[in-house]
Design a protein around this motif. Structure first.
Motif, PDB file in Angstrom:
ATOM      1  N   ILE A  95       1.517   2.323 -10.298  1.00 20.75           N
ATOM      2  CA  ILE A  95       1.622   3.372 -11.315  1.00 20.75           C
ATOM      3  C   ILE A  95       0.566   4.446 -11.078  1.00 20.75           C
ATOM      4  N   ARG A  96       0.921   5.650 -11.469  1.00 23.31           N
ATOM      5  CA  ARG A  96      -0.027   6.749 -11.429  1.00 23.31           C
ATOM      6  C   ARG A  96      -0.642   6.875 -12.820  1.00 23.31           C
ATOM      7  N   LEU A  97      -1.931   7.129 -12.873  1.00 24.59           N
ATOM      8  CA  LEU A  97      -2.633   7.136 -14.166  1.00 24.59           C
ATOM      9  C   LEU A  97      -2.764   8.560 -14.693  1.00 24.59           C
ATOM     10  N   ALA A  98      -1.643   9.079 -15.218  1.00 26.17           N
ATOM     11  CA  ALA A  98      -1.589  10.491 -15.589  1.00 26.17           C
ATOM     12  C   ALA A  98      -2.522  10.835 -16.752  1.00 26.17           C
TER      13      ALA A  98
ATOM     14  N   GLU B  62       0.808  -1.210   0.000  1.00 26.83           N
ATOM     15  CA  GLU B  62       0.000   0.000   0.000  1.00 26.83           C
ATOM     16  C   GLU B  62       0.850   1.272   0.000  1.00 26.83           C
ATOM     17  N   LEU B  63       1.927   1.296   0.772  1.00 31.30           N
ATOM     18  CA  LEU B  63       2.692   2.547   0.899  1.00 31.30           C
ATOM     19  C   LEU B  63       3.342   2.979  -0.415  1.00 31.30           C
ATOM     20  N   PRO B  64       3.937   2.050  -1.175  1.00 36.02           N
ATOM     21  CA  PRO B  64       4.454   2.468  -2.482  1.00 36.02           C
ATOM     22  C   PRO B  64       3.354   3.048  -3.375  1.00 36.02           C
ATOM     23  N   LEU B  65       2.153   2.483  -3.313  1.00 36.01           N
ATOM     24  CA  LEU B  65       1.048   2.990  -4.122  1.00 36.01           C
ATOM     25  C   LEU B  65       0.695   4.431  -3.728  1.00 36.01           C
ATOM     26  N   VAL B  66       0.611   4.681  -2.421  1.00 37.84           N
ATOM     27  CA  VAL B  66       0.296   6.041  -1.982  1.00 37.84           C
ATOM     28  C   VAL B  66       1.437   6.994  -2.364  1.00 37.84           C
ATOM     29  N   ALA B  67       2.673   6.536  -2.214  1.00 40.22           N
ATOM     30  CA  ALA B  67       3.830   7.391  -2.538  1.00 40.22           C
ATOM     31  C   ALA B  67       3.817   7.775  -4.017  1.00 40.22           C
ATOM     32  N   VAL B  68       3.504   6.813  -4.890  1.00 36.35           N
ATOM     33  CA  VAL B  68       3.475   7.097  -6.327  1.00 36.35           C
ATOM     34  C   VAL B  68       2.287   8.006  -6.663  1.00 36.35           C
ATOM     35  N   THR B  69       1.141   7.716  -6.062  1.00 32.86           N
ATOM     36  CA  THR B  69      -0.066   8.497  -6.365  1.00 32.86           C
ATOM     37  C   THR B  69       0.113   9.960  -5.974  1.00 32.86           C
ATOM     38  N   LEU B  70       0.748  10.187  -4.829  1.00 32.17           N
ATOM     39  CA  LEU B  70       0.869  11.564  -4.340  1.00 32.17           C
ATOM     40  C   LEU B  70       2.179  12.238  -4.768  1.00 32.17           C
ATOM     41  N   ASP B  71       2.991  11.552  -5.581  1.00 36.29           N
ATOM     42  CA  ASP B  71       4.256  12.138  -6.013  1.00 36.29           C
ATOM     43  C   ASP B  71       5.188  12.423  -4.843  1.00 36.29           C
ATOM     44  N   ALA B  72       5.305  11.476  -3.955  1.00 35.80           N
ATOM     45  CA  ALA B  72       6.191  11.633  -2.797  1.00 35.80           C
ATOM     46  C   ALA B  72       7.648  11.663  -3.249  1.00 35.80           C
ATOM     47  N   VAL B  73       8.501  12.228  -2.414  1.00 30.27           N
ATOM     48  CA  VAL B  73       9.935  12.275  -2.700  1.00 30.27           C
ATOM     49  C   VAL B  73      10.666  11.472  -1.634  1.00 30.27           C
ATOM     50  N   LEU B  74      11.500  10.537  -2.076  1.00 31.01           N
ATOM     51  CA  LEU B  74      12.243   9.717  -1.126  1.00 31.01           C
ATOM     52  C   LEU B  74      13.675  10.227  -1.031  1.00 31.01           C
ATOM     53  N   SER B  75      14.183  10.274   0.181  1.00 30.92           N
ATOM     54  CA  SER B  75      15.572  10.703   0.377  1.00 30.92           C
ATOM     55  C   SER B  75      16.359   9.550   0.971  1.00 30.92           C
ATOM     56  N   TYR B  76      17.566   9.379   0.473  1.00 29.60           N
ATOM     57  CA  TYR B  76      18.394   8.315   1.034  1.00 29.60           C
ATOM     58  C   TYR B  76      19.827   8.765   1.223  1.00 29.60           C
TER      59      TYR B  76
END
Ligand SMILES: Cc1cc2nc3c(=O)[nH]c(=O)nc-3n(C[C@@H](O)[C@H](O)[C@H](O)COP(=O)(O)OP(=O)(O)OC[C@H]3O[C@@H](n4cnc5c(N)ncnc54)[C@H](O)[C@@H]3O)c2cc1C
Ligand code: FES
Ligand code: FES
Lengths: 161, 295
Positions: free
Chosen positions: B225-228, B123-137
């Motif tokens: 995937i986000r459905l742009a 679920e979390l990857p789906l929400v991250a992709v849908t909302l255009d989250a930014v990951l920092s590492y």
């Protein structure tokens, strides 16, 4: 590795291999057999213990990771030797168990729920035990037991009329 | 069900953890262990050394910052589930988290662990992709940022370099307006991994039409995937269910669907369309009744 574990209010100095799960450590090193080994890979919930008050699966944690936290097993929820906690009592009264394999875990999951939410709805009770598999009861009496325990525990805190 | 022997290290600081991870091919981070431990006891994973990052205090937080709402990698999912800031500012995340496993797995399982693990059905990857989250590492002493859409590259595969340590995920916050969210999935049992999942966030204009929309689907392709193009087709519309379905179906036509014993590719395609339509309908309904348009 040398570790110190705080289990049921007692600190234990132990030597374990890093790969020893908390479940195996409780059962084999501390002789606390109430945490049951079901699937040993996280799907059945039989190994549930309280970890800093939260219900967690002890088969999904290595004992070395539990250092510095407070662990409660089913052996630690009874108020005194020979007595039962209100949740344990309710499980007996409503026939919330048959073979008993899932029972310690169900009771600990219920303790975690009730500590957080003294007045759970049926839906919230079902959600709280949704990670715990019972192959015998069909769950109905377990849900009843937790509702009964919740009611009694709320009553216990009310001033006498 | 016993893991292969390994060394265990619990570094006190993030710097130490990052240098241990970057400097040793056999080292692997353990956060909540809710995926890694099952893999290890089934001997599907055999790390020589575990670097326990779960107690590094600076990696566990929820805060408002320049990204919107930022969440530290080792913050337990259960903590985020109950966080008031998340509920108010990233309601889609709050809606999705109860679908992840059970209370007992969410008490240990972390936000960063789920993202790094990149299960196609998570679920979390789906929400991250849908909302255009930014990951920092971090990789050793170096830091980098990557948008969620470039982070997930295949099933259980990310663009995080081996030895990298995810430290933060930033979720953009939609400002003002009437905003609603929806999250729907189908799984065999409550809280199991989904066969298909959809997430939606909608903002309505003063005319009640769709001003902004984000739709994502998970568990049906190698990574969420986000459905742009569906989103573009729906902006300005009333979000009627048949239009949403048609837009989602059109876009998914261009994608191959996963198939396994539990759900065929045809089933996944149908389910993804239906779930996306329901998620958008939920979001629309919530946006119509929301009072966040006061400011
Ligand atoms: C019964 C059960 C049901 C579940 N159901 C679901 C479900 O429905 N949906 C779902 O999404 N998940 C589900 N999960 C998995 C979820 O609980 C895990 O929390 C999550 O997948 C991994 O998070 P973790 O913190 O436990 O990571 P770990 O298991 O500790 O690590 C997972 C992987 O990520 C890497 N990693 C962890 N943190 C970092 C970091 N900061 N930087 C770099 N790499 C890192 C590790 O090296 C490892 O490879 C379920 C698990 C169980 C046991
Ligand atoms: S024995 Fe731990 S979940 Fe089954
Ligand atoms: S009583 Fe037998 S498994 Fe629950």
């Amino acid at each position: 590795m040398r570790i110190e574990l705080d289990v049921n209010g007692t600190k234990h100095e132990l030597t374990v291999e890093p790969r020893t799960t908390l479940l195996d450590c409780l059962r084999d090193c501390l002789d606390l057999k109430g945490a049951h080994a079901g699937c040993e890979h996280g799907v059945c919930g039989a190994c549930t213990v309280l970890f800093d008050g939260a219900a967690v699966r002890s088969c999904l944690m290595f004992a070395v990771q539990a250092e510095g936290s407070i662990i409660t097993t089913i052996e630690g929820v009874t108020p005194a030797p020979g007595e039962l906690s209100p949740v344990q009592d309710a499980f007996c009264e409503t026939h919330g168990m048959q073979c008993g394999y899932c029972t310690p875990a169900m009771i600990l999951a219920a303790h975690a729920l009730l500590a957080d939410n003294p007045q759970p709805t049926r839906e919230q009770i079902v959600e709280a035990i949704s990670g715990n598999i019972c192959r015998c009861t069909g769950y109905t009496q377990i849900v009843e037991a937790i509702a009964l325990a919740a009611e009694r525990m709320r009553g216990a805190n009310r001033p006498q009329a | 069900m016993k893991a292969y022997p390994f060394d265990y290290v619990r570094p006190r600081s993030l710097d130490e953890a990052c240098s241990l991870l970057a400097g040793d091919d056999g080292a692997r981070a353990i956060a909540g262990g809710q995926t890694l431990v099952p893999m290890m006891v089934m001997r599907l994973a055999r790390p020589a050394r575990l670097i326990d990052i779960s107690r590094i205090a600076v990696l566990a937080y929820v805060r408002a910052d320049e990204f919107g709402i930022s969440i530290g990698a080792t913050t337990p999912q259960g903590v985020v589930e109950r966080n008031a800031l998340v509920g108010a500012k990233v309601p889609l995340l709050a809606r999705a988290i109860p679908h992840i496993g059970h209370a007992a797995t969410r008490a240990r399982g972390t936000v960063g662990g789920s993202l790094a693990n990149a299960d196609p059905a998570a679920e979390l990857p789906l929400v991250a992709v849908t909302l255009d989250a930014v990951l920092s590492y971090r990789f050793g002493a170096a830091t980098a940022e990557v948008p969620a859409r470039d982070f997930f590259v295949g099933p259980m595969t990310t663009s995080l370099p081996a030895g990298g340590c995810l430290v933060n995920v930033g979720f953009p916050v939609w400002k003002g307006d009437r905003i609603g969210v929806g999250f729907r999935e189908v799984s065999a049992r409550r809280s199991d991994f989904a066969f298909a999942a959809a997430a939606a966030q909608v903002a309505l204009g003063a005319d009640g039409r769709c001003k902004r929309i984000a739709i994502g689907v998970g568990a049906v392709t190698d990574f969420p995937i986000r459905l742009a193009s569906a989103e573009r087709a729906l902006i300005g519309s009333e979000l009627r269910p048949e239009d949403v379905k048609a837009a989602v179906r059109d876009e998914l036509d261009g994608h191959e669907m996963l198939a396994d014993l539990h759900a065929s590719s045809q089933y996944r395609r149908r389910a993804a369309v239906a779930l996306a339509a329901r998620a958008v309908a939920d979001a629309l309904c919530e946006a119509q009744t929301s009072r966040t348009d006061a400011h």
